[in-house]
Design a protein around this motif. Structure first.
Motif, PDB file in Angstrom:
ATOM      1  N   THR A  68       0.620  -0.718   0.083  1.00 26.18           N
ATOM      2  CA  THR A  68      -0.401  -0.547   0.016  1.00 26.18           C
ATOM      3  C   THR A  68       0.680   1.431   0.487  1.00 26.18           C
ATOM      4  O   THR A  68       1.879   1.226   0.425  1.00 26.18           O
ATOM      5  N   VAL A  69       0.783   2.065  -1.019  1.00 26.58           N
ATOM      6  CA  VAL A  69       1.427   3.341  -1.419  1.00 26.58           C
ATOM      7  C   VAL A  69       0.857   4.495  -1.062  1.00 26.58           C
ATOM      8  O   VAL A  69      -0.517   5.080  -1.577  1.00 26.58           O
ATOM      9  N   ARG A  70       0.687   6.499  -0.671  1.00 27.37           N
ATOM     10  CA  ARG A  70      -0.300   7.030  -0.834  1.00 27.37           C
ATOM     11  C   ARG A  70       1.450   7.875  -1.219  1.00 27.37           C
ATOM     12  O   ARG A  70       2.403   8.250  -0.604  1.00 27.37           O
ATOM     13  N   ALA A  71       0.913   8.372  -2.285  1.00 31.56           N
ATOM     14  CA  ALA A  71       1.701   8.338  -3.437  1.00 31.56           C
ATOM     15  C   ALA A  71       1.317  10.264  -3.149  1.00 31.56           C
ATOM     16  O   ALA A  71       0.600  10.526  -3.072  1.00 31.56           O
ATOM     17  N   ALA A  72       2.973  10.909  -3.906  1.00 26.39           N
ATOM     18  CA  ALA A  72       2.620  13.014  -3.533  1.00 26.39           C
ATOM     19  C   ALA A  72       3.848  13.238  -4.984  1.00 26.39           C
ATOM     20  O   ALA A  72       4.501  13.442  -4.792  1.00 26.39           O
ATOM     21  N   PRO A  73       2.142  13.728  -5.874  1.00 22.59           N
ATOM     22  CA  PRO A  73       3.621  13.561  -6.857  1.00 22.59           C
ATOM     23  C   PRO A  73       3.528  15.179  -7.061  1.00 22.59           C
ATOM     24  O   PRO A  73       2.871  15.643  -5.838  1.00 22.59           O
TER      25      PRO A  73
ATOM     26  N   SER B 268       6.650  10.504  -2.334  1.00 26.39           N
ATOM     27  CA  SER B 268       6.466  11.477  -3.008  1.00 26.39           C
ATOM     28  C   SER B 268       7.892  11.796  -4.442  1.00 26.39           C
ATOM     29  O   SER B 268       9.062  11.123  -4.551  1.00 26.39           O
ATOM     30  N   VAL B 269       7.490  11.982  -5.689  1.00 25.08           N
ATOM     31  CA  VAL B 269       7.963  11.860  -6.195  1.00 25.08           C
ATOM     32  C   VAL B 269       8.135  13.168  -7.374  1.00 25.08           C
ATOM     33  O   VAL B 269       6.667  14.121  -6.998  1.00 25.08           O
ATOM     34  N   THR B 270       8.664  14.137  -8.069  1.00 25.43           N
ATOM     35  CA  THR B 270       8.588  15.123  -8.599  1.00 25.43           C
ATOM     36  C   THR B 270       8.114  15.593  -9.649  1.00 25.43           C
ATOM     37  O   THR B 270       7.711  16.406 -10.129  1.00 25.43           O
ATOM     38  N   ALA B 271       7.432  13.578 -10.203  1.00 27.94           N
ATOM     39  CA  ALA B 271       6.608  14.314 -12.060  1.00 27.94           C
ATOM     40  C   ALA B 271       5.489  14.365 -11.229  1.00 27.94           C
ATOM     41  O   ALA B 271       4.137  14.474 -10.547  1.00 27.94           O
ATOM     42  N   ALA B 272       5.353  14.995 -12.582  1.00 31.61           N
ATOM     43  CA  ALA B 272       2.664  15.353 -11.671  1.00 31.61           C
ATOM     44  C   ALA B 272       2.312  14.287 -12.696  1.00 31.61           C
ATOM     45  O   ALA B 272       2.579  13.301 -12.771  1.00 31.61           O
ATOM     46  N   PRO B 273       1.567  14.911 -11.953  1.00 31.51           N
ATOM     47  CA  PRO B 273       0.204  13.776 -12.098  1.00 31.51           C
ATOM     48  C   PRO B 273      -0.334  13.671 -13.812  1.00 31.51           C
ATOM     49  O   PRO B 273      -1.929  13.922 -13.462  1.00 31.51           O
TER      50      PRO B 273
ATOM     51  N   GLY C   4       0.053   9.308 -16.189  1.00 31.75           N
ATOM     52  CA  GLY C   4       0.714   8.124 -15.620  1.00 31.75           C
ATOM     53  C   GLY C   4       2.042   8.397 -14.939  1.00 31.75           C
ATOM     54  O   GLY C   4       2.601   7.340 -15.115  1.00 31.75           O
ATOM     55  N   LYS C   5       2.675   9.347 -15.571  1.00 35.57           N
ATOM     56  CA  LYS C   5       3.127  10.054 -15.346  1.00 35.57           C
ATOM     57  C   LYS C   5       3.998   9.421 -13.464  1.00 35.57           C
ATOM     58  O   LYS C   5       5.700   8.881 -13.860  1.00 35.57           O
ATOM     59  N   ALA C   6       3.075  10.242 -13.036  1.00 35.09           N
ATOM     60  CA  ALA C   6       3.618  10.417 -11.393  1.00 35.09           C
ATOM     61  C   ALA C   6       3.262   8.738 -11.247  1.00 35.09           C
ATOM     62  O   ALA C   6       4.590   7.764 -10.396  1.00 35.09           O
ATOM     63  N   THR C   7       2.666   7.960 -11.573  1.00 31.40           N
ATOM     64  CA  THR C   7       2.595   6.364 -11.261  1.00 31.40           C
ATOM     65  C   THR C   7       3.163   5.547 -11.227  1.00 31.40           C
ATOM     66  O   THR C   7       4.206   5.133 -11.254  1.00 31.40           O
ATOM     67  N   GLU C   8       4.136   5.769 -12.996  1.00 32.93           N
ATOM     68  CA  GLU C   8       5.103   5.616 -13.230  1.00 32.93           C
ATOM     69  C   GLU C   8       6.153   5.602 -12.230  1.00 32.93           C
ATOM     70  O   GLU C   8       6.998   4.950 -12.174  1.00 32.93           O
ATOM     71  N   ALA C   9       6.721   6.940 -12.446  1.00 37.23           N
ATOM     72  CA  ALA C   9       7.716   7.727 -11.482  1.00 37.23           C
ATOM     73  C   ALA C   9       7.680   6.776  -9.801  1.00 37.23           C
ATOM     74  O   ALA C   9       8.529   6.373  -9.342  1.00 37.23           O
ATOM     75  N   VAL C  10       5.873   6.271  -9.179  1.00 30.55           N
ATOM     76  CA  VAL C  10       6.124   5.887  -8.350  1.00 30.55           C
ATOM     77  C   VAL C  10       6.397   3.868  -8.225  1.00 30.55           C
ATOM     78  O   VAL C  10       7.567   4.121  -7.086  1.00 30.55           O
TER      79      VAL C  10
ATOM     80  N   LEU D 274       6.637  -5.458 -10.471  1.00 30.64           N
ATOM     81  CA  LEU D 274       5.306  -4.449  -8.922  1.00 30.64           C
ATOM     82  C   LEU D 274       3.977  -4.023  -9.840  1.00 30.64           C
ATOM     83  O   LEU D 274       4.069  -3.336 -10.960  1.00 30.64           O
ATOM     84  N   GLU D 275       2.928  -4.507 -10.137  1.00 30.08           N
ATOM     85  CA  GLU D 275       2.006  -4.287 -10.685  1.00 30.08           C
ATOM     86  C   GLU D 275       1.433  -3.803 -10.399  1.00 30.08           C
ATOM     87  O   GLU D 275       0.826  -4.035  -8.834  1.00 30.08           O
ATOM     88  N   LEU D 276       0.719  -2.605 -10.653  1.00 27.46           N
ATOM     89  CA  LEU D 276      -0.290  -1.517 -10.442  1.00 27.46           C
ATOM     90  C   LEU D 276      -1.661  -2.416  -9.873  1.00 27.46           C
ATOM     91  O   LEU D 276      -2.471  -3.049 -10.953  1.00 27.46           O
ATOM     92  N   ARG D 277      -2.386  -2.630  -8.449  1.00 26.97           N
ATOM     93  CA  ARG D 277      -3.517  -3.846  -8.186  1.00 26.97           C
ATOM     94  C   ARG D 277      -4.612  -2.427  -8.474  1.00 26.97           C
ATOM     95  O   ARG D 277      -5.746  -2.530  -9.281  1.00 26.97           O
ATOM     96  N   ARG D 278      -4.357  -1.401  -7.390  1.00 24.81           N
ATOM     97  CA  ARG D 278      -5.684  -0.537  -7.500  1.00 24.81           C
ATOM     98  C   ARG D 278      -4.815   0.871  -7.659  1.00 24.81           C
ATOM     99  O   ARG D 278      -3.780   1.142  -6.883  1.00 24.81           O
ATOM    100  N   GLY D 279      -5.489   1.971  -7.846  1.00 27.48           N
ATOM    101  CA  GLY D 279      -5.566   3.302  -7.702  1.00 27.48           C
ATOM    102  C   GLY D 279      -4.867   3.896  -8.636  1.00 27.48           C
ATOM    103  O   GLY D 279      -3.284   5.202  -8.632  1.00 27.48           O
ATOM    104  N   ALA D 280      -4.596   3.710  -9.978  1.00 24.83           N
ATOM    105  CA  ALA D 280      -4.232   4.051 -10.913  1.00 24.83           C
ATOM    106  C   ALA D 280      -3.919   6.182 -11.071  1.00 24.83           C
ATOM    107  O   ALA D 280      -3.381   6.324 -11.547  1.00 24.83           O
ATOM    108  N   THR D 281      -5.359   6.242 -10.955  1.00 29.28           N
ATOM    109  CA  THR D 281      -5.951   8.037 -11.195  1.00 29.28           C
ATOM    110  C   THR D 281      -5.402   8.410  -9.083  1.00 29.28           C
ATOM    111  O   THR D 281      -6.273   9.282  -9.353  1.00 29.28           O
ATOM    112  N   SER D 282      -5.682   7.578  -9.096  1.00 27.35           N
ATOM    113  CA  SER D 282      -5.380   8.380  -7.070  1.00 27.35           C
ATOM    114  C   SER D 282      -4.086   8.242  -6.520  1.00 27.35           C
ATOM    115  O   SER D 282      -3.078   8.057  -6.474  1.00 27.35           O
TER     116      SER D 282
END
Length: 93
Positions: A23-28, A45-50, A53-59, A74-82
């Motif tokens: 489980t990850v909490r992203a901060a773009p 925390s990543v410098t990429a803009a959301p 999908g740039k921020a998700t790939e950076a995470v 690493l496969e994204l199960r949930r949260g592609a846009t959150s």
């Protein structure tokens, strides 16, 4: 800012369990890339803009670097846009 060095990231090799959900909490759009353990979840925390999908790939890349594995494991199960995301480790331990 450049890419974070491996020595600046926490050692998350213990998360390399096949099928484990992370489980990850992203901060773009952060000032710098960072991984912080916050209870059971990780704050990344990543410098990429959301956008696109740039921020998700950076995470995904930063998490993989901290885990010492390839991002393709690493496969994204949930949260592609959150901000709340769940990745699944698909590697072989």
């Amino acid at each position: 800012m450049g890419k974070p060095k491996k020595k600046d990231l926490p050692d998350l090799r213990h998360l390399r369990v096949p099928g484990a959900e992370i489980t990850v909490r992203a901060a773009p759009k952060a000032a710098r890339n960072a991984v912080v353990q916050a209870g059971e979840a990780l704050k990344i925390s990543v410098t990429a803009a959301p956008e696109n999908g740039k921020a998700t790939e950076a995470v995904r890349s930063l998490l993989a670097m901290a885990m010492g594995t390839a991002a393709s494991n690493l496969e994204l199960r949930r949260g592609a846009t959150s901000r709340g995301k769940v990745f699944v480790y698909t590697g072989s331990g």
